[in-house]
Design a protein around this motif. Structure first.
Motif, short mmCIF file in Angstrom:
data_model
loop_
_atom_site.label_atom_id
_atom_site.label_comp_id
_atom_site.label_asym_id
_atom_site.label_seq_id
_atom_site.Cartn_x
_atom_site.Cartn_y
_atom_site.Cartn_z
N TRP A 219 -41.51 42.38 55.72
CA TRP A 219 -40.23 43.14 55.97
C TRP A 219 -38.91 42.16 55.63
O TRP A 219 -37.75 42.75 55.11
CB TRP A 219 -40.05 43.88 57.21
CG TRP A 219 -39.04 45.01 57.04
CD1 TRP A 219 -38.71 45.62 55.96
CD2 TRP A 219 -38.38 45.48 58.18
NE1 TRP A 219 -37.72 46.52 56.41
CE2 TRP A 219 -37.41 46.48 57.67
CE3 TRP A 219 -38.50 45.19 59.47
CZ2 TRP A 219 -36.60 47.24 58.60
CZ3 TRP A 219 -37.53 45.77 60.41
CH2 TRP A 219 -36.66 46.87 59.99
N VAL A 220 -39.27 40.97 56.22
CA VAL A 220 -38.08 40.07 56.44
C VAL A 220 -38.18 38.78 55.61
O VAL A 220 -39.54 38.33 55.39
CB VAL A 220 -37.69 39.75 57.65
CG1 VAL A 220 -36.78 38.49 57.80
CG2 VAL A 220 -37.22 40.96 58.56
N ARG A 221 -37.36 38.31 54.86
CA ARG A 221 -37.53 37.03 54.00
C ARG A 221 -36.42 36.13 54.36
O ARG A 221 -35.22 36.16 54.10
CB ARG A 221 -37.37 37.22 52.54
CG ARG A 221 -38.45 38.27 51.77
CD ARG A 221 -39.70 37.38 51.68
NE ARG A 221 -39.41 36.02 51.13
CZ ARG A 221 -39.35 35.61 49.85
NH1 ARG A 221 -39.52 36.76 48.94
NH2 ARG A 221 -39.36 34.59 49.49
N GLY A 222 -36.78 35.28 55.49
CA GLY A 222 -36.08 34.52 56.02
C GLY A 222 -35.37 33.43 55.18
O GLY A 222 -34.18 32.93 55.35
N ASP A 223 -36.14 33.05 54.32
CA ASP A 223 -35.44 31.95 53.14
C ASP A 223 -34.23 32.39 52.51
O ASP A 223 -33.46 31.65 52.29
CB ASP A 223 -36.46 31.27 52.32
CG ASP A 223 -37.29 32.58 51.54
OD1 ASP A 223 -37.26 33.69 52.05
OD2 ASP A 223 -38.02 32.41 50.42
N LEU A 224 -34.54 33.81 51.87
CA LEU A 224 -33.38 34.22 51.38
C LEU A 224 -32.08 34.48 52.16
O LEU A 224 -30.86 34.29 51.65
CB LEU A 224 -33.72 35.51 50.50
CG LEU A 224 -34.79 35.47 49.68
CD1 LEU A 224 -35.10 36.93 48.84
CD2 LEU A 224 -34.15 34.73 48.53
N MET A 225 -32.46 34.93 53.49
CA MET A 225 -31.31 34.98 54.43
C MET A 225 -30.34 33.81 54.31
O MET A 225 -29.40 33.72 54.63
CB MET A 225 -31.67 35.58 55.55
CG MET A 225 -32.02 37.26 55.55
SD MET A 225 -31.94 38.13 57.20
CE MET A 225 -33.55 37.07 58.06
N GLU A 226 -31.51 32.57 54.67
CA GLU A 226 -30.73 31.51 55.15
C GLU A 226 -29.77 31.03 53.92
O GLU A 226 -28.65 30.23 54.06
CB GLU A 226 -31.70 30.45 55.30
CG GLU A 226 -32.54 30.60 56.70
CD GLU A 226 -33.68 29.85 57.10
OE1 GLU A 226 -33.96 28.98 56.11
OE2 GLU A 226 -34.12 29.88 57.97
N GLU A 227 -30.24 31.21 52.79
CA GLU A 227 -29.65 30.61 51.54
C GLU A 227 -28.43 31.43 51.46
O GLU A 227 -27.27 30.68 51.01
CB GLU A 227 -30.48 30.62 50.16
CG GLU A 227 -30.08 30.05 48.95
CD GLU A 227 -29.81 28.71 49.17
OE1 GLU A 227 -28.81 28.11 48.62
OE2 GLU A 227 -30.48 28.00 50.07
#
Length: 450
Positions: A219-227
């Motif tokens: 549900w969550v893609r932390g790599d994209l949020m961080e970028e």
């Protein structure tokens, strides 16, 4: 230049090269684009410098100033490219780089001074990568490649598609920019607002895909949020007087602050009203609220400028961030902010989000009237959160059978496995969650339920 890393430690050096590239890719490409006057060619030459580093640094060691080394190498390749042109004199006159050629072999100390306006170049590169002549998908891919320093494989993995597809998308985007003569520059005057809007839209699309992935198992893609947050911080540093930039940064940081609380032990989504708020990142929230204060202060706002859509959405998110418990949420204020946002940017998704807030400020019956109007309009027929919201409202009104049908319909429409499982449990009468995932999705943050 003396090596600072043992030459035999090849794997360690390779990791260092990749880390430096991730941090310096935008700067290298921006400087080279100023030399060659072509964004696509500049990105190719910067990649060549990266490959040379992979070959040379394991043998010679990592330079003392790796970013300057990459930039200098790519810049020399650009100048060599120009020198090979048969019409050298006219080419130099065209792109105006006689000064660049004279400085090609300067000492490294002089080279650092030559990059005094690097931040403006990077900001110009962001505007180029997000140029309106490109499709939204192309803007996202090119931004992640040129500004984020991600590889084609990483971008393909992020969006669950093939490397070939992403490679073709990036190649077409660079070709389009070259054919349209898009240059590295920061637009001004009447051109700034629509161009800045395009940049912010791309950054937020990247964030939203990480925050609530449209497909896949997670549900969550932390790599994209961080970028996306990294890009937002870069924009905030480069454009300190643009309120919408700081509004978007505040919005993303507030949403990201809830990441640990949004995922249960088995990877299932935990909706906002059920989250353990002690697990929120309160340091990130404080940073976000400071960014929002700047966006709405006399120093941050241009005189006479009303709050824009990102500032309003950040203000909605802030209402949740300031509430230490769900019961302390200022729902009437959220409703008013959504009314302002809807007047500024009419959208059925914003209307749906407002209905969620209205259900807590006034009651589910009043909200159901708004949702049923949306159902009748047909504007959100393909949007799975419409039946999800309607199901939640019906459940709160004690109409459980109708609610389960709505949850089942929503589950069948979503492409995300984790969200489908949650909706499936609610369709089966499992309950265990209240609120829904509507507010803050495509229409902006606030996000009282996810």
């Amino acid at each position: 230049m003396p090596p600072t890393t043992p030459a035999h430690d090849v794997e360690s050096v390779r990791r260092t090269v990749e880390a430096v590239w991730r941090m310096e890719a935008a700067k290298v490409t921006a400087v080279v684009a100023r030399v060659v006057g072509d964004v696509g060619l500049a990105e190719d030459l910067a990649q060549d410098a990266f490959v040379q580093a992979l070959e040379q640094w394991p043998r010679d060691g990592v330079p003392d100033k790796p970013g300057a080394w990459l930039t200098s190498t790519a810049r020399r390749r650009a100048i060599d490219r120009i020198r090979r042109d048969v019409n050298l004199a006219s080419k130099l006159q065209q792109v105006g780089h006689a000064e660049e050629l004279r400085a090609a072999d300067t000492a490294e100390a002089d080279f650092d001074a030559a990059l005094a306006d690097i931040d403006d170049d990077v900001l110009g590169l962001i505007f180029a990568a997000c140029h309106p002549v490109l499709t939204p998908q192309a803007r996202i891919s090119l931004t992640l490649r040129m500004i984020g320093g991600l590889t084609t494989r990483e971008i393909a993995r992020a969006f669950l598609t093939s490397e070939a597809t992403i490679g073709q998308r990036i190649s077409r985007a660079k070709r389009t920019l070259s054919q349209d003569g898009v240059t590295i520059e920061i637009p001004s005057g009447a051109e700034l607002a629509p161009r800045l809007a395009s940049v912010l839209e791309v950054v937020y699309l990247i964030f939203n895909e990480g925050y609530a992935a449209t497909s896949g198992r997670d549900w969550v893609r932390g790599d994209l949020m961080e970028e996306a947050i990294r890009l937002g911080r870069k924009l905030a540093a480069l454009a300190p007087r643009e309120p919408e930039v700081h509004g978007l940064l505040a919005l993303m940081e507030i949403q990201a602050s809830r990441t640990r609380a949004r995922i249960g032990r088995d990877g299932e989504p935990v909706l906002l009203l059920d989250q353990d708020r002690t697990r929120w990142d309160w340091s990130l929230i404080r940073h976000a609220l400071a960014a929002l204060d700047h966006a709405t202060s006399p120093d941050g706002m241009r005189p006479g400028t009303p709050p824009g859509p990102y500032v309003l959405q950040a203000a909605i998110a802030a209402c949740h961030a300031r509430a230490r418990t769900a019961d302390q949420t200022d729902w009437p204020m959220i409703v008013r902010l959504y009314e302002q946002l809807g007047a500024l940017r009419p959208s059925p998704v914003i209307d749906l989000n407002r209905a969620v807030a209205l259900s807590y400020a006034v009651g589910p019956a009043a909200a159901l009237e708004v949702v049923d109007e949306l159902v009748g309009s047909g504007a959100l027929d393909d949007y799975h959160l419409l039946p999800s919201v309607r199901g939640d409202l019906l459940e709160r009104l004690g109409r459980d059978g109708e609610a389960r049908s709505e949850f089942a319909r929503a589950a069948a429409m979503t492409q995300n496995e984790a969200e489908r499982a949650l909706l499936g449990r609610r369709a089966a009468g499992g309950g265990g969650a209240h609120g829904d995932t509507a507010e803050g999705d495509a229409g902006g943050a606030g996000d009282p339920s996810a």
